[in-house]
Design a protein around this motif. Sequence first.
Motif, short mmCIF file in Angstrom:
data_model
loop_
_atom_site.label_atom_id
_atom_site.label_comp_id
_atom_site.label_asym_id
_atom_site.label_seq_id
_atom_site.Cartn_x
_atom_site.Cartn_y
_atom_site.Cartn_z
N GLY A 1 30.17 47.05 40.77
CA GLY A 1 30.06 46.24 39.56
C GLY A 1 31.29 45.47 39.16
O GLY A 1 31.39 45.03 38.01
N THR B 1 32.91 42.37 38.80
CA THR B 1 32.43 40.99 38.81
C THR B 1 33.25 40.15 37.85
O THR B 1 33.49 40.56 36.70
CB THR B 1 30.95 40.93 38.39
N GLY C 1 34.36 37.82 34.97
CA GLY C 1 33.74 37.53 33.69
C GLY C 1 33.15 38.74 33.00
O GLY C 1 32.68 38.64 31.86
N LYS C 2 33.20 39.91 33.66
CA LYS C 2 32.65 41.11 33.06
C LYS C 2 33.73 42.19 32.99
O LYS C 2 34.70 42.18 33.72
CB LYS C 2 31.47 41.62 33.88
N SER C 3 33.55 43.14 32.08
CA SER C 3 34.49 44.25 31.94
C SER C 3 34.15 45.34 32.95
O SER C 3 32.98 45.59 33.25
CB SER C 3 34.43 44.82 30.52
N ASN C 4 35.21 45.96 33.46
CA ASN C 4 35.04 47.05 34.41
C ASN C 4 36.35 47.85 34.40
O ASN C 4 37.43 47.25 34.42
CB ASN C 4 34.77 46.50 35.82
N ALA D 1 39.06 43.61 31.40
CA ALA D 1 38.37 42.33 31.56
C ALA D 1 38.78 41.67 32.87
O ALA D 1 39.97 41.48 33.14
CB ALA D 1 38.69 41.42 30.39
N TYR D 2 37.80 41.29 33.67
CA TYR D 2 38.04 40.52 34.89
C TYR D 2 37.95 39.05 34.48
O TYR D 2 36.98 38.35 34.76
CB TYR D 2 37.00 40.87 35.94
#
Length: 285
Positions: A206, A208, A210-213, A239-240
Amino acid sequence: MPDLWLPGAERHPLSDTAPTDTQYAPRVIWHITWDKNGTAAKPADLVPFDQLVRYFTGAGSGMAPHLLWDPFTGRTAQFYPATSRSKSVVDSAGGTRTNRTGRVCLQVETLFFPYCRVNGRSYATVRNTPAKGLDKILAWARSWGVPDTWPMGSPTWSANRSERTWETRGGHYGHSQVPENQHTDPGPMPKWSGTTAYVPPPFPAGLTPGKSNPSAKPLQKALRAAGFLNITDADLSDAYGPRTQTAVGRFFDAHPQFRDQGKPHDVAIGPHGWTYLFTLAYGHK
């Protein structure tokens, strides 16, 4: 001061010594002599050691290394002292002075070619040989401050070069990893004792843009450690975002072979690039 000459090596000093660029970290460049082209079906006899000594002290002196090493007998010959540059890699005008980079830039020509035949047995890679005398070469390199690591990863038969890594990391390099050069040697090398292999963290699910990881923060730290992201601990986040994507783009620019492992249009890093980045950032420690 460490020994200028490898203890026990035969000495064949060439007179055209020249200093290295000592502001860089110490290193070793590994080559194979690749005198013939054997195959698994048709191996060829190894070239005699003394023939190569005559070559490097004669017609081939313009390509002479520091050491010629026979991994089957442990025999070594030395042509330049440790603090001189030698001449076994291409050094283009105006770029990185590849033969001179480091407090020492020790170059070792291994007497070997793929599928050479010794005492009736064929050897596909240097890793398959007895590697006699390697421990003495490594001890000598360590005495000059060379760490037991491969900053660009242990060599394969593929070229993999980064001028940024070359200029900022000491350690062991294959000819295939030196800027301005096109060779693919030495191929797989022995795994010597004293080296603790760095194991990168597994590629996270997951991750990616624009998404948090939670793995975005370790990614940012690795990008920072490898010199692709200027960021403080206070700025690390899950945040990516655009800043991380820009840094991943810089990593791809330096190592384009990993770009197709992700999604170039949104600067996503893939599993192979992830593994290489973390090894680049932390594998030298």
